[in-house]
Write a protein that holds these residues in place. Structure first.
Motif, PDB file in Angstrom:
ATOM      1  N   ALA A  81      -7.960 -48.911 100.278  1.00  0.00           N
ATOM      2  CA  ALA A  81      -7.579 -50.208 100.836  1.00  0.00           C
ATOM      3  C   ALA A  81      -7.780 -50.282 102.350  1.00  0.00           C
ATOM      4  CB  ALA A  81      -6.125 -50.514 100.489  1.00  0.00           C
ATOM      5  N   SER A  82      -7.684 -49.152 103.041  1.00  0.00           N
ATOM      6  CA  SER A  82      -7.795 -49.144 104.501  1.00  0.00           C
ATOM      7  C   SER A  82      -9.239 -49.060 104.985  1.00  0.00           C
ATOM      8  CB  SER A  82      -7.005 -47.971 105.076  1.00  0.00           C
ATOM      9  OG  SER A  82      -7.563 -46.732 104.645  1.00  0.00           O
ATOM     10  N   THR A  83     -10.189 -48.888 104.084  1.00  0.00           N
ATOM     11  CA  THR A  83     -11.591 -48.749 104.462  1.00  0.00           C
ATOM     12  C   THR A  83     -12.278 -50.104 104.430  1.00  0.00           C
ATOM     13  OG1 THR A  83     -11.649 -46.525 103.486  1.00  0.00           O
ATOM     14  CG2 THR A  83     -13.760 -47.577 103.951  1.00  0.00           C
ATOM     15  N   ASN A  84     -12.766 -50.557 105.573  1.00  0.00           N
ATOM     16  CA  ASN A  84     -13.434 -51.852 105.603  1.00  0.00           C
ATOM     17  C   ASN A  84     -14.936 -51.705 105.341  1.00  0.00           C
ATOM     18  OD1 ASN A  84     -14.856 -51.354 108.126  1.00  0.00           O
ATOM     19  ND2 ASN A  84     -12.919 -51.737 109.184  1.00  0.00           N
ATOM     20  N   ARG A  85     -15.589 -52.806 105.128  1.00  0.00           N
ATOM     21  CA  ARG A  85     -17.012 -52.811 104.762  1.00  0.00           C
ATOM     22  C   ARG A  85     -17.885 -52.155 105.837  1.00  0.00           C
ATOM     23  NH1 ARG A  85     -20.553 -55.840 101.553  1.00  0.00           N
ATOM     24  NH2 ARG A  85     -18.757 -56.843 100.574  1.00  0.00           N
ATOM     25  N   ASN A  86     -17.641 -52.497 107.107  1.00  0.00           N
ATOM     26  CA  ASN A  86     -18.464 -51.964 108.182  1.00  0.00           C
ATOM     27  C   ASN A  86     -18.330 -50.450 108.311  1.00  0.00           C
ATOM     28  OD1 ASN A  86     -19.413 -54.513 108.853  1.00  0.00           O
ATOM     29  ND2 ASN A  86     -17.803 -54.872 110.385  1.00  0.00           N
ATOM     30  N   GLU A  87     -17.112 -49.965 108.141  1.00  0.00           N
ATOM     31  CA  GLU A  87     -16.875 -48.523 108.216  1.00  0.00           C
ATOM     32  C   GLU A  87     -17.587 -47.806 107.082  1.00  0.00           C
ATOM     33  OE1 GLU A  87     -13.131 -45.336 108.056  1.00  0.00           O
ATOM     34  OE2 GLU A  87     -12.772 -47.504 108.016  1.00  0.00           O
ATOM     35  N   LEU A  88     -17.494 -48.362 105.885  1.00  0.00           N
ATOM     36  CA  LEU A  88     -18.148 -47.758 104.726  1.00  0.00           C
ATOM     37  C   LEU A  88     -19.665 -47.741 104.911  1.00  0.00           C
ATOM     38  CD1 LEU A  88     -17.515 -46.571 101.934  1.00  0.00           C
ATOM     39  CD2 LEU A  88     -17.782 -48.859 100.980  1.00  0.00           C
ATOM     40  N   GLN A  89     -20.197 -48.829 105.436  1.00  0.00           N
ATOM     41  CA  GLN A  89     -21.646 -48.912 105.668  1.00  0.00           C
ATOM     42  C   GLN A  89     -22.085 -47.884 106.705  1.00  0.00           C
ATOM     43  OE1 GLN A  89     -22.968 -50.820 108.779  1.00  0.00           O
ATOM     44  NE2 GLN A  89     -24.852 -49.700 108.286  1.00  0.00           N
ATOM     45  N   ARG A  90     -21.288 -47.726 107.748  1.00  0.00           N
ATOM     46  CA  ARG A  90     -21.640 -46.794 108.817  1.00  0.00           C
ATOM     47  C   ARG A  90     -21.569 -45.336 108.345  1.00  0.00           C
ATOM     48  NH1 ARG A  90     -18.059 -48.245 111.851  1.00  0.00           N
ATOM     49  NH2 ARG A  90     -16.574 -46.526 111.687  1.00  0.00           N
ATOM     50  N   VAL A  91     -20.522 -44.986 107.633  1.00  0.00           N
ATOM     51  CA  VAL A  91     -20.326 -43.604 107.182  1.00  0.00           C
ATOM     52  C   VAL A  91     -21.396 -43.184 106.176  1.00  0.00           C
ATOM     53  CG1 VAL A  91     -18.786 -42.070 105.905  1.00  0.00           C
ATOM     54  CG2 VAL A  91     -17.854 -43.583 107.655  1.00  0.00           C
ATOM     55  N   THR A  92     -21.777 -44.107 105.304  1.00  0.00           N
ATOM     56  CA  THR A  92     -22.764 -43.774 104.266  1.00  0.00           C
ATOM     57  C   THR A  92     -24.200 -43.941 104.736  1.00  0.00           C
ATOM     58  OG1 THR A  92     -22.653 -46.046 103.393  1.00  0.00           O
ATOM     59  CG2 THR A  92     -21.199 -44.396 102.396  1.00  0.00           C
ATOM     60  N   GLY A  93     -24.374 -44.517 105.936  1.00  0.00           N
ATOM     61  CA  GLY A  93     -25.727 -44.699 106.451  1.00  0.00           C
ATOM     62  C   GLY A  93     -26.504 -45.790 105.743  1.00  0.00           C
ATOM     63  N   GLY A  94     -25.799 -46.703 105.090  1.00  0.00           N
ATOM     64  CA  GLY A  94     -26.461 -47.779 104.368  1.00  0.00           C
ATOM     65  C   GLY A  94     -27.026 -48.832 105.308  1.00  0.00           C
ATOM     66  N   ASP A  95     -28.082 -49.492 104.878  1.00  0.00           N
ATOM     67  CA  ASP A  95     -28.692 -50.555 105.659  1.00  0.00           C
ATOM     68  C   ASP A  95     -27.718 -51.733 105.765  1.00  0.00           C
ATOM     69  OD1 ASP A  95     -30.460 -53.289 105.377  1.00  0.00           O
ATOM     70  OD2 ASP A  95     -31.389 -51.824 106.725  1.00  0.00           O
ATOM     71  N   ALA A  96     -27.449 -52.189 106.976  1.00  0.00           N
ATOM     72  CA  ALA A  96     -26.452 -53.238 107.200  1.00  0.00           C
ATOM     73  C   ALA A  96     -26.813 -54.530 106.489  1.00  0.00           C
ATOM     74  CB  ALA A  96     -26.299 -53.482 108.701  1.00  0.00           C
ATOM     75  N   THR A  97     -28.083 -54.893 106.530  1.00  0.00           N
ATOM     76  CA  THR A  97     -28.525 -56.131 105.874  1.00  0.00           C
ATOM     77  C   THR A  97     -28.355 -56.048 104.366  1.00  0.00           C
ATOM     78  OG1 THR A  97     -30.161 -56.500 107.629  1.00  0.00           O
ATOM     79  CG2 THR A  97     -30.454 -57.719 105.570  1.00  0.00           C
ATOM     80  N   LEU A  98     -28.732 -54.892 103.805  1.00  0.00           N
ATOM     81  CA  LEU A  98     -28.600 -54.676 102.361  1.00  0.00           C
ATOM     82  C   LEU A  98     -27.131 -54.681 101.957  1.00  0.00           C
ATOM     83  CD1 LEU A  98     -30.445 -54.078  99.900  1.00  0.00           C
ATOM     84  CD2 LEU A  98     -29.970 -51.644 100.270  1.00  0.00           C
ATOM     85  N   PHE A  99     -26.298 -54.064 102.799  1.00  0.00           N
ATOM     86  CA  PHE A  99     -24.865 -54.008 102.537  1.00  0.00           C
ATOM     87  C   PHE A  99     -24.269 -55.415 102.502  1.00  0.00           C
ATOM     88  CE2 PHE A  99     -22.925 -49.853 102.290  1.00  0.00           C
ATOM     89  CZ  PHE A  99     -21.595 -50.134 102.033  1.00  0.00           C
ATOM     90  N   GLU A 100     -24.725 -56.240 103.426  1.00  0.00           N
ATOM     91  CA  GLU A 100     -24.178 -57.585 103.558  1.00  0.00           C
ATOM     92  C   GLU A 100     -24.591 -58.490 102.405  1.00  0.00           C
ATOM     93  OE1 GLU A 100     -21.811 -60.477 104.984  1.00  0.00           O
ATOM     94  OE2 GLU A 100     -21.970 -58.434 105.784  1.00  0.00           O
ATOM     95  N   CYS A 101     -25.822 -58.340 101.953  1.00  0.00           N
ATOM     96  CA  CYS A 101     -26.331 -59.269 100.933  1.00  0.00           C
ATOM     97  C   CYS A 101     -26.026 -58.857  99.503  1.00  0.00           C
ATOM     98  CB  CYS A 101     -27.850 -59.439 101.083  1.00  0.00           C
ATOM     99  SG  CYS A 101     -28.826 -58.108 100.333  1.00  0.00           S
ATOM    100  N   CYS A 102     -25.970 -57.554  99.243  1.00  0.00           N
ATOM    101  CA  CYS A 102     -26.039 -57.124  97.845  1.00  0.00           C
ATOM    102  C   CYS A 102     -25.001 -56.089  97.423  1.00  0.00           C
ATOM    103  CB  CYS A 102     -27.433 -56.555  97.554  1.00  0.00           C
ATOM    104  SG  CYS A 102     -28.777 -57.664  97.998  1.00  0.00           S
ATOM    105  N   VAL A 103     -23.959 -55.873  98.227  1.00  0.00           N
ATOM    106  CA  VAL A 103     -22.945 -54.872  97.891  1.00  0.00           C
ATOM    107  C   VAL A 103     -21.587 -55.538  97.728  1.00  0.00           C
ATOM    108  CG1 VAL A 103     -21.718 -52.815  98.660  1.00  0.00           C
ATOM    109  CG2 VAL A 103     -24.187 -53.003  99.053  1.00  0.00           C
ATOM    110  N   ASP A 104     -20.952 -55.296  96.590  1.00  0.00           N
ATOM    111  CA  ASP A 104     -19.596 -55.786  96.321  1.00  0.00           C
ATOM    112  C   ASP A 104     -18.645 -54.600  96.308  1.00  0.00           C
ATOM    113  OD1 ASP A 104     -20.470 -58.497  95.917  1.00  0.00           O
ATOM    114  OD2 ASP A 104     -21.258 -57.848  93.976  1.00  0.00           O
TER     115      ASP A 104
END
Length: 214
Positions: A81-104
């Motif tokens: 619950a304490s992990t936000n989307r941006n933190e998860l994207q940064r830690v996993t090295g995921g593409d920010a655009t891909l994370f924003e459009c296609c990750v739930d």
């Protein structure tokens, strides 16, 4: 009295020996199976991708599948619950655009049963019928069991993440690996037994399994 004890104790002893043999035999089969799991042929893309949290390598593997268009969207189940989307994207090295459009992201699931329920809800909401399921190799059997219990209308494709290569069969000589496999095997057997019990006993079994860490 001695005769009565003999008639009771001996059958119980034999039953315990047989039960132990079946348990150990099942554990060996389970361990050999999960240690040799391989990635499936994904020539034909699935509708969506589900990853169960429990290690960043799982999410990284799922993001790579999404990047390669093996599914339209990715569902990350069981995020703290304490992990936000941006933190998860940064830690996993995921593409920010891909994370924003296609990750739930799901933050409500607390265990594998919850992961399965939330994943099925997500798939149904998106009208997906073919889902790639990403988790560690040792977690595949229980995950698939819970998903198939949650829905018979969706095709689930297991995609194992392997952190340690155990295909040479040397897992039995590695204490930490044996412990992880044994805990997961007990949970897997418990899940199977739980669905064979009356509702009240099933609730008790679920409560006991939740106390097993891992």
């Amino acid at each position: 009295m001695a005769f009565i004890r003999k008639r009771i104790v001996l059958p119980l002893f034999i039953l315990c020996v047989i039960s132990l043999g079946l348990f150990l035999g099942g554990f060996i089969v389970f361990s050999d199976h999960v240690s040799t799991l391989q990635a499936p042929d994904l020539t034909v893309p699935a509708d969506g991708i589900v990853v169960l949290t429990g290690g960043y390598s799982r999410i990284e593997g799922a993001l790579e599948l999404l990047k390669n268009k093996r599914g339209e969207r990715l569902f990350i189940s069981g995020v703290h619950a304490s992990t936000n989307r941006n933190e998860l994207q940064r830690v996993t090295g995921g593409d920010a655009t891909l994370f924003e459009c296609c990750v739930d992201i799901d933050r409500s699931a607390l265990d594998t049963v919850g992961n399965a329920a939330e994943s099925v809800k997500w798939a149904n909401a998106n009208h997906y019928k073919r889902i790639i399921v990403v988790t560690n190799n040792y977690h595949i059997p229980r995950t698939m069991f819970e998903l198939q219990r949650a829905s018979r209308d969706i095709e689930f494709i297991p995609y194992p993440i392997t952190n340690t290569n155990l295909r040479d069969g040397n897992w039995i000589t590695r204490g930490l690996v044996v412990r992880v496999l044994l805990v997961e095997y007990v949970k897997y057997v418990g899940a199977i037994i739980r669905y064979q019990l009356p509702a009240r006993l099933s609730d008790v079994t679920t409560s006991l399994l939740h106390r097993i860490k891992g």
